[in-house]
Design a protein around this motif. Structure first.
Motif, PDB file in Angstrom:
ATOM      1  N   PHE A 153       0.848  -1.165   0.055  1.00  0.00           N
ATOM      2  CA  PHE A 153       0.167   0.077   0.078  1.00  0.00           C
ATOM      3  C   PHE A 153       0.794   1.300  -0.117  1.00  0.00           C
ATOM      4  CE2 PHE A 153      -3.175  -3.080   1.796  1.00  0.00           C
ATOM      5  CZ  PHE A 153      -4.102  -2.764   0.925  1.00  0.00           C
ATOM      6  N   ARG A 154       0.606   2.165  -1.087  1.00  0.00           N
ATOM      7  CA  ARG A 154       1.224   3.203  -1.062  1.00  0.00           C
ATOM      8  C   ARG A 154       0.777   4.486  -0.105  1.00  0.00           C
ATOM      9  NH1 ARG A 154       4.199   5.934  -6.301  1.00  0.00           N
ATOM     10  NH2 ARG A 154       5.092   7.761  -5.338  1.00  0.00           N
ATOM     11  N   HIS A 155       1.426   4.980   0.660  1.00  0.00           N
ATOM     12  CA  HIS A 155       0.955   5.913   1.654  1.00  0.00           C
ATOM     13  C   HIS A 155       1.143   7.374   1.345  1.00  0.00           C
ATOM     14  CE1 HIS A 155      -0.394   3.460   5.056  1.00  0.00           C
ATOM     15  NE2 HIS A 155       0.475   2.619   4.602  1.00  0.00           N
ATOM     16  N   PRO A 156       0.410   8.393   1.596  1.00  0.00           N
ATOM     17  CA  PRO A 156       0.794   9.836   1.082  1.00  0.00           C
ATOM     18  C   PRO A 156       2.304  10.183   1.640  1.00  0.00           C
ATOM     19  CG  PRO A 156      -1.381   9.737   2.013  1.00  0.00           C
ATOM     20  CD  PRO A 156      -0.750   8.238   2.424  1.00  0.00           C
ATOM     21  N   GLY A 157       2.872  10.894   0.725  1.00  0.00           N
ATOM     22  CA  GLY A 157       4.174  11.390   1.033  1.00  0.00           C
ATOM     23  C   GLY A 157       5.267  10.340   0.899  1.00  0.00           C
ATOM     24  N   ASP A 158       4.618   8.900   0.216  1.00  0.00           N
ATOM     25  CA  ASP A 158       6.086   7.952  -0.309  1.00  0.00           C
ATOM     26  C   ASP A 158       6.555   8.449  -1.787  1.00  0.00           C
ATOM     27  OD1 ASP A 158       5.500   6.394   1.806  1.00  0.00           O
ATOM     28  OD2 ASP A 158       4.292   5.114   0.877  1.00  0.00           O
ATOM     29  N   ALA A 159       7.839   8.895  -1.511  1.00  0.00           N
ATOM     30  CA  ALA A 159       8.295   9.419  -2.856  1.00  0.00           C
ATOM     31  C   ALA A 159       8.634   8.614  -3.893  1.00  0.00           C
ATOM     32  CB  ALA A 159       9.485  10.459  -2.354  1.00  0.00           C
TER      33      ALA A 159
END
Length: 252
Positions: A147-153
């Protein structure tokens, strides 16, 4: 992930419980039908002691509170089977209401594996679930990393698996958040992801069964999913490629 898993975790996601809802007892009965000899006739005290429930069904009905039902188990430490239900305050997609979530654990042995598909189908159908899955213990940690979370560059999930959108970043509650070893897809879910396609799904259909409500139990590999086994990882990657809607990677 290693092959030495001892527990198979079954989870189903269903609409929230209503007043006088009979789905908790339907789930329990379905598990007992799926595993011959199983009796989920005990619960756990606050001190961790087993408490027998002679009137189990009545007890479950009387204790359906806070959108779920309490922990139940059998009394066999060597073949421990458990189940409980809870209301998940999060919806299955952005803007959707809280939902009923059932968790069951089975031993990952010959008995558990023989009944795994029947347990998943029974739990899901008894709960009138939208979708569900059964996976070996430990697999959830891998999914969490997808799961990609907000802020994962830069998001690089393990094993070359795809990045998945979080539930609140998605718009369609019928579409599963991820793939498991055994997958329950309701008729609505199957329509949303385009399953089955006879031209493309011959291999999956060879390990698939239809349920009484028109849903499907889809098994990705013959043995429980182990991503250290190249053939298993390849099967999972192919399934993600086949169903880009799963995990919110494409518009359904």
């Amino acid at each position: 992930m290693t092959a030495a898993h001892r527990t198979l975790i079954v989870i189903a996601h269903a609409p929230a419980l209503q007043d006088d809802d009979d789905r908790p007892t339907a789930v329990v009965h379905a598990m007992e039908r799926a595993l011959p000899g199983l009796r989920l006739g005990w619960t756990m005290s606050e001190k961790g002691d087993l408490l027998a429930l002679p009137q189990r069904d009545e007890w479950v009905a009387a204790n359906v509170t806070n959108g779920g039902f309490p922990f139940l188990c059998n009394d066999d430490d060597n073949q421990l089977v458990t189940v409980a239900g809870q209301e998940n305050p999060n919806g299955l997609a952005a803007g959707s209401p809280p939902h009923f979530e059932i968790h069951a654990d089975l031993p990952l042995d010959a008995v558990g594996l023989a009944g795994a598909a029947d347990v998943l189908a029974g739990v899901a159908e008894g709960a009138r679930a939208v979708w569900g899955h059964a996976t070996p213990s430990g697999y959830g940690g891998i999914v969490a990393q997808q799961f990609r979370h907000p802020g994962d560059a830069l998001h690089v999930p393990p094993h070359g698996l795809p990045s998945l959108k979080l539930p609140w970043d998605r718009s369609t509650p019928e579409v599963p958040h991820f793939l498991g070893w055994l997958n329950y897809w309701s008729a609505a879910t199957a329509r949303a992801i385009g399953f089955p396609d006879l031209a493309r799904d011959a291999d999956l259909l060879s390990r698939t069964r239809r349920t009484a409500s028109g849903g499907w139990v889809v098994q990705l590999t013959d043995a429980p999913l182990d991503l250290d086994t190249p053939a298993h990882l390849d099967a999972l990657l192919r399934a993600y490629e086949r169903f880009p809607e799963i995990g919110g990677r494409a518009a359904p």
